[in-house]
Enzyme design. Structure first.
Site, PDB file in Angstrom:
ATOM      1  CG  HIS A 149      23.304   8.770  30.875  1.00  0.00           C
ATOM      2  ND1 HIS A 149      22.124   8.076  30.986  1.00  0.00           N
ATOM      3  CD2 HIS A 149      24.233   7.872  30.477  1.00  0.00           C
ATOM      4  CE1 HIS A 149      22.320   6.809  30.677  1.00  0.00           C
ATOM      5  NE2 HIS A 149      23.597   6.656  30.357  1.00  0.00           N
ATOM      6  CE  LYS A 202      35.229  21.349  22.666  1.00  0.00           C
ATOM      7  NZ  LYS A 202      35.922  22.644  22.941  1.00  0.00           N
ATOM      8  CE  LYS A 219      53.427  15.715  10.522  1.00  0.00           C
ATOM      9  NZ  LYS A 219      54.517  14.713  10.569  1.00  0.00           N
TER      10      LYS A 219
END
Length: 227
Positions: A149, A202, A219
């Site tokens: 939004h 991300k 890792k």
């Protein structure tokens, strides 16, 4: 336009008739077999050996494709209505556990590839395109949301400022733990593991292990480490 609206209304009446008549028939009364027989005429495509449990809701069935051996359990909702270009495609042997909600909004393509398992109480929502790869395991209470939004104007209600849509890609052989949230614009690379409760905002590189809010790689699962 009138013919298109008539066709859409007729399709919805057919969906309601079939799902009302057969949707709640339990397994003991041959419910899955009867649903497979009748529903095949509603969907854009439907493979063999599809299992649909009682209490499942379908909207916009002409935009839904089910591959061979797809399993859909109780109280799942697949909603492809609202735009002629919407499409939901479940490939061969996809399993959708109970209380999963998969929904398009506008011009949305949701594709779940072969042998992927979608756990209980999961929400997968457009309008951005969502592609989930092969052999993935998505644990319960995960949310995959291909929209965001706008809220830059403090003088205007957020629900009137519109949304952005970039889409989400989850590569093959990924495991998302319990309660993961995947936000719009994210790509999770092949073979990655996302820890329980993480918020993925991300991109995650292939063969990574990521945890936390926001999710960070801790890792690598690269081929050299696996040998």
């Amino acid at each position: 336009m009138i013919n298109q609206q008539y066709s859409s209304n007729l399709q919805r009446l057919q969906e309601l008739f079939a799902t009302t008549l057969l949707g709640d028939l339990p397994t003991i009364l041959l419910g899955p077999q009867l649903r497979r027989l009748v529903y095949r005429h509603l969907f854009a495509a439907m493979g063999d050996q599809v299992y649909i449990q009682n209490g499942v809701e379908f909207l916009g069935t002409s935009s839904i494709e089910l591959g061979q051996g797809v399993h859909i359990f109780k109280n799942v909702r697949l909603d492809a209505k609202g735009h002629p270009n919407n499409r939901i495609h479940l490939e061969n042997r996809v399993a959708i556990e109970r209380n999963v909600d998969i929904g398009c909004l506008e011009d949305t393509y949701i594709h779940i590839d072969e042998d992927t398992f979608i756990g209980a109480n999961i929400s997968i929502a457009g309008p951005g395109d969502i592609r989930i790869g092969k052999n993935c395991m998505i644990a319960s209470h995960t949310g995959i949301y291909a929209n965001n939004h706008n809220f830059t104007d403090p003088l205007s209600p957020i629900n009137r400022q519109g949304i952005t849509r970039q889409g989400i890609v989850i590569g093959d052989d990924c495991w998302l733990g319990h309660g993961v949230t995947v936000l719009d614009g994210v790509t999770i690379g092949k073979g990655s593991v996302i820890g329980a409760g993480a918020v993925v905002s991300k991109d995650i590189p292939p063969y990574s292990i990521a945890v936390g809010i926001p999710a960070k790689v801790i890792k690598s699962r690269n081929v050299k480490e696996l040998v």
